[in-house]
Motif scaffolding. Structure first.
Motif, short mmCIF file in Angstrom:
data_model
loop_
_atom_site.label_atom_id
_atom_site.label_comp_id
_atom_site.label_asym_id
_atom_site.label_seq_id
_atom_site.Cartn_x
_atom_site.Cartn_y
_atom_site.Cartn_z
N SER A 6 0.83 -1.19 0.00
CA SER A 6 0.00 0.00 0.00
C SER A 6 0.88 1.25 0.00
N LEU A 7 0.91 1.92 -1.12
CA LEU A 7 1.67 3.16 -1.22
C LEU A 7 1.12 4.20 -0.26
N GLU A 8 -0.20 4.23 -0.13
CA GLU A 8 -0.84 5.20 0.77
C GLU A 8 -0.39 4.99 2.22
N SER A 9 -0.28 3.75 2.63
CA SER A 9 0.16 3.43 3.99
C SER A 9 1.59 3.91 4.22
N LEU A 10 2.46 3.65 3.26
CA LEU A 10 3.85 4.09 3.37
C LEU A 10 3.95 5.61 3.40
N MET A 11 3.19 6.26 2.53
CA MET A 11 3.22 7.72 2.46
C MET A 11 2.68 8.33 3.76
N SER A 12 1.65 7.75 4.31
CA SER A 12 1.08 8.24 5.56
C SER A 12 2.09 8.11 6.70
N ALA A 13 2.76 6.97 6.77
CA ALA A 13 3.77 6.76 7.81
C ALA A 13 4.91 7.76 7.65
N ASN A 14 5.35 7.99 6.41
CA ASN A 14 6.41 8.96 6.18
C ASN A 14 5.99 10.36 6.57
N SER A 15 4.76 10.68 6.28
CA SER A 15 4.23 11.99 6.64
C SER A 15 4.27 12.20 8.15
N GLU A 16 3.86 11.17 8.89
CA GLU A 16 3.88 11.26 10.35
C GLU A 16 5.32 11.39 10.87
N LEU A 17 6.23 10.63 10.29
CA LEU A 17 7.63 10.71 10.70
C LEU A 17 8.21 12.10 10.41
#
Length: 128
Positions: free
Chosen positions: A77-88
């Motif tokens: 899930s690209l969205e999941s990875l992008m969301s995690a990166n955004s939080e980091l």
């Protein structure tokens, strides 16, 4: 999905997964500076995250174009990875503002280590 369509998507997933691993390493290094009593712990897991990023980079460089990259190494899930990166990136951006508590740091790390991207990588490596 055909190989022709999957490969650019897989490349994007790998790149986002690399970014995730590097962002996690940066957060952990920040924790090591903030909590000197736990510096060895945070430094060690920061190094592990950097090693994960390096493995993904090598895989992308040498195996992706050959069609033999083990896609089970990355979250689908690209969205999941992008969301995690955004939080980091938010955490990294706030590093100088309000420092996190020690409890926050450990709970944050636990949550991220159990997140989709990390757990996916760990399971793939255990099954290798």
């Amino acid at each position: 999905m055909s190989k022709e369509l999957w490969q650019p998507n897989l490349r994007r997933l790998i790149e986002e997964a690399i970014k995730l691993e590097l962002n996690m390493a940066k957060v952990y290094l920040g924790f090591s500076r903030r909590f000197p009593e736990d510096a060895n712990f945070w430094g060690q897991i920061a190094t592990e995250e950097g090693n994960h990023a390096a493995l993904l980079k090598i895989g992308e460089q040498y195996f992706l174009d050959a069609g033999i990259f083990p896609d089970e190494l990355v979250e689908t899930s690209l969205e999941s990875l992008m969301s995690a990166n955004s939080e980091l990136e938010c955490i990294l951006g706030q590093e100088g503002d309000t420092p996190p508590s020690r409890a926050f740091a450990f709970n944050f790390a636990l949550r991220f280590e159990e997140s989709a991207g990390e757990i996916h990588f760990q399971h793939a490596m255990q099954n290798a």
